[in-house]
Design a protein around this motif. Structure first.
Motif, PDB file in Angstrom:
ATOM      1  N   ALA A 222      71.105  90.989  11.716  1.00  0.00           N
ATOM      2  CA  ALA A 222      72.501  91.408  11.863  1.00  0.00           C
ATOM      3  C   ALA A 222      73.440  90.307  11.388  1.00  0.00           C
ATOM      4  N   MET A 223      73.137  89.077  11.754  1.00  0.00           N
ATOM      5  CA  MET A 223      73.965  87.945  11.344  1.00  0.00           C
ATOM      6  C   MET A 223      73.997  87.814   9.819  1.00  0.00           C
ATOM      7  N   LEU A 224      72.825  87.883   9.194  1.00  0.00           N
ATOM      8  CA  LEU A 224      72.753  87.707   7.744  1.00  0.00           C
ATOM      9  C   LEU A 224      73.399  88.871   7.002  1.00  0.00           C
ATOM     10  N   LEU A 225      73.238  90.080   7.519  1.00  0.00           N
ATOM     11  CA  LEU A 225      73.776  91.243   6.819  1.00  0.00           C
ATOM     12  C   LEU A 225      75.302  91.225   6.799  1.00  0.00           C
ATOM     13  N   GLN A 226      75.931  90.766   7.863  1.00  0.00           N
ATOM     14  CA  GLN A 226      77.389  90.668   7.855  1.00  0.00           C
ATOM     15  C   GLN A 226      77.856  89.585   6.877  1.00  0.00           C
ATOM     16  N   ARG A 227      77.066  88.547   6.704  1.00  0.00           N
ATOM     17  CA  ARG A 227      77.453  87.453   5.819  1.00  0.00           C
ATOM     18  C   ARG A 227      77.254  87.783   4.339  1.00  0.00           C
ATOM     19  N   VAL A 228      76.383  88.744   4.043  1.00  0.00           N
ATOM     20  CA  VAL A 228      76.025  89.010   2.652  1.00  0.00           C
ATOM     21  C   VAL A 228      77.212  89.530   1.838  1.00  0.00           C
ATOM     22  N   LEU A 229      78.246  89.993   2.511  1.00  0.00           N
ATOM     23  CA  LEU A 229      79.435  90.486   1.806  1.00  0.00           C
ATOM     24  C   LEU A 229      80.297  89.357   1.259  1.00  0.00           C
ATOM     25  N   GLY A 230      79.943  88.113   1.597  1.00  0.00           N
ATOM     26  CA  GLY A 230      80.647  86.992   0.990  1.00  0.00           C
ATOM     27  C   GLY A 230      81.265  86.003   1.940  1.00  0.00           C
ATOM     28  N   ASN A 231      81.231  86.287   3.222  1.00  0.00           N
ATOM     29  CA  ASN A 231      81.823  85.373   4.200  1.00  0.00           C
ATOM     30  C   ASN A 231      80.708  84.746   5.033  1.00  0.00           C
ATOM     31  N   PRO A 232      80.405  83.453   4.838  1.00  0.00           N
ATOM     32  CA  PRO A 232      79.312  82.821   5.586  1.00  0.00           C
ATOM     33  C   PRO A 232      79.597  82.686   7.076  1.00  0.00           C
ATOM     34  N   ALA A 233      80.814  82.960   7.486  1.00  0.00           N
ATOM     35  CA  ALA A 233      81.163  82.904   8.909  1.00  0.00           C
ATOM     36  C   ALA A 233      81.439  84.298   9.471  1.00  0.00           C
ATOM     37  N   ALA A 234      80.990  85.346   8.780  1.00  0.00           N
ATOM     38  CA  ALA A 234      81.308  86.713   9.205  1.00  0.00           C
ATOM     39  C   ALA A 234      80.741  87.039  10.577  1.00  0.00           C
ATOM     40  N   LEU A 235      79.578  86.503  10.906  1.00  0.00           N
ATOM     41  CA  LEU A 235      78.989  86.691  12.229  1.00  0.00           C
ATOM     42  C   LEU A 235      78.224  85.419  12.567  1.00  0.00           C
ATOM     43  N   THR A 236      78.579  84.778  13.666  1.00  0.00           N
ATOM     44  CA  THR A 236      77.930  83.535  14.052  1.00  0.00           C
ATOM     45  C   THR A 236      76.610  83.825  14.764  1.00  0.00           C
ATOM     46  N   ALA A 237      75.784  82.797  14.877  1.00  0.00           N
ATOM     47  CA  ALA A 237      74.524  82.946  15.608  1.00  0.00           C
ATOM     48  C   ALA A 237      74.782  83.314  17.061  1.00  0.00           C
ATOM     49  N   GLN A 238      75.810  82.708  17.660  1.00  0.00           N
ATOM     50  CA  GLN A 238      76.153  83.027  19.046  1.00  0.00           C
ATOM     51  C   GLN A 238      76.548  84.491  19.187  1.00  0.00           C
ATOM     52  N   GLU A 239      77.361  84.993  18.265  1.00  0.00           N
ATOM     53  CA  GLU A 239      77.777  86.390  18.335  1.00  0.00           C
ATOM     54  C   GLU A 239      76.591  87.331  18.161  1.00  0.00           C
ATOM     55  N   ALA A 240      75.673  86.984  17.249  1.00  0.00           N
ATOM     56  CA  ALA A 240      74.498  87.829  17.034  1.00  0.00           C
ATOM     57  C   ALA A 240      73.628  87.877  18.286  1.00  0.00           C
TER      58      ALA A 240
END
Length: 347
Positions: A222-240
């Motif tokens: 989930a964390m990586l998939l949100q980031r793949v759109l171009g924002n490396p901070a789109a979902l943090t490990a804590q949020e995931a």
């Protein structure tokens, strides 16, 4: 359970050869896992314009009667209850509007939660438009399928207005990133849902669209998939990690699970990192578990276990050492000693 999961909800809607929801509940009891058993159903077969074969649909009166039986037999309303029953008609293209209208009445009568599978592909959204003249969200709202005791799976194609409806009504979303990727469904707008304050939990979906069913690995996905759109901070490990714990508890309508931290006699639940996650543990353990989930999670091995035998020694069994290189070259897919710290960033 091997991934650390202690509570599961299964949306089961096929009942061949006399199988019943009792069978799932019995298995959960043997395992010792807390279980929200969703009594799923399909009633709109191909001959009536639905998608499932007629051989797998059920009579609607029989569906509701069995929901009542399951609730009266198994549903535990008390705090820390191990079994709860969920009334769960399936997709809008496999159940009739009449069943969708009748089922929520059980929600009010029994306080049991409800769920239904959200059309994850555009073609199924088009089915709703063609048959009912409504997008899936509006169709669900018309039939009473929004509210704090309702959650929908996938929620891939949501407009801004539909996200607002989820927030306004307290309707939950179960995010299934691996399944959505495997089926090419798209990327659910999790960042926008969280920023607006929606309740979001994490799911693995069924074995037909997920090869691992590893919840910790799913959190990392989930964390990586949100980031793949171009924002490396789109979902943090804590949020995931919060999606997999506190988020899931909130979607299930529970405030008695989701955290281990204690404060006095009750669970200590300070403010979460995202508005859509209602609470989180006092400490922030998100990074290490998600790093450890990288690579070999299906083998359920410790990330830094040292090998035994003649290979032990200088330069062997350490990150980047000879043993690790040989395993990688052999394609064994094992994570005996990989340096999981390098798998993801510190976010």
């Amino acid at each position: 359970m091997l991934s650390g999961c202690t509570t599961s909800s299964d949306h089961h809607y096929l009942w061949p050869h006399g199988s019943r929801i009792d069978d799932e509940i019995e298995a959960a009891g043997e395992l010792g896992i807390r279980f929200h058993a969703s009594r799923g159903s399909m009633s709109l077969g191909e001959s009536q314009g639905g998608l499932p074969p007629d051989s797998v649909v059920e009579d609607e009166d029989a569906i509701l009667a069995d929901c009542r039986r399951a609730i009266e037999t198994f549903h535990q309303r008390e705090r820390f209850g191990m079994v709860r029953i969920v009334v769960a008609p399936a997709h809008p293209f496999s159940v009739t509007p009449d069943l969708m209208r009748r089922a929520p009445r059980w929600r009010a009568a029994t306080a049991s939660g409800c769920t239904r599978i959200w059309p994850r592909r555009r073609m199924k959204r088009e089915f709703c438009l063609a048959r009912f003249g409504r997008r899936p969200v509006a169709y669900a709202e018309d039939l009473g399928w929004t509210g704090r005791d309702v959650w929908h799976a996938h929620c891939v194609h949501l407009s801004e207005a539909e996200i607002d409806l989820f927030v306004r009504t307290g309707t939950g979303a179960a995010h299934c990133p691996s399944s959505n990727m495997r089926l090419g469904s798209g990327i659910a707008p999790i960042r926008r849902l969280l920023d607006r304050g929606a309740s979001v939990g994490l799911g693995v979906d069924g074995s037909a669209s997920n090869d691992g069913a590893h919840l910790l690995g799913e959190a990392r996905q989930a964390m990586l998939l949100q980031r793949v759109l171009g924002n490396p901070a789109a979902l943090t490990a804590q949020e995931a990690l919060e999606l997999a714990t506190l988020g899931g508890a909130a979607v299930l309508g529970r405030d008695d699970i989701g955290a281990l931290a204690r404060h006095g006699r009750g669970l200590h639940r300070p403010e979460p990192e995202s508005p859509g996650l209602q609470r989180r543990p006092a400490r922030s353990p998100g990074r290490r578990p998600l790093r450890a989930a990288a690579g070999g999670h299906q083998r359920h091995q410790r990330p830094c276990a040292r090998p035994r035998g003649p290979d032990r020694g200088p330069g062997r069994g350490r990150p980047g050492g000879a043993t690790q290189r040989r395993q990688s070259e052999a394609g064994e897919g094992r994570v005996e000693s990989g340096d999981w710290r390098s798998e993801i960033g510190d976010r």
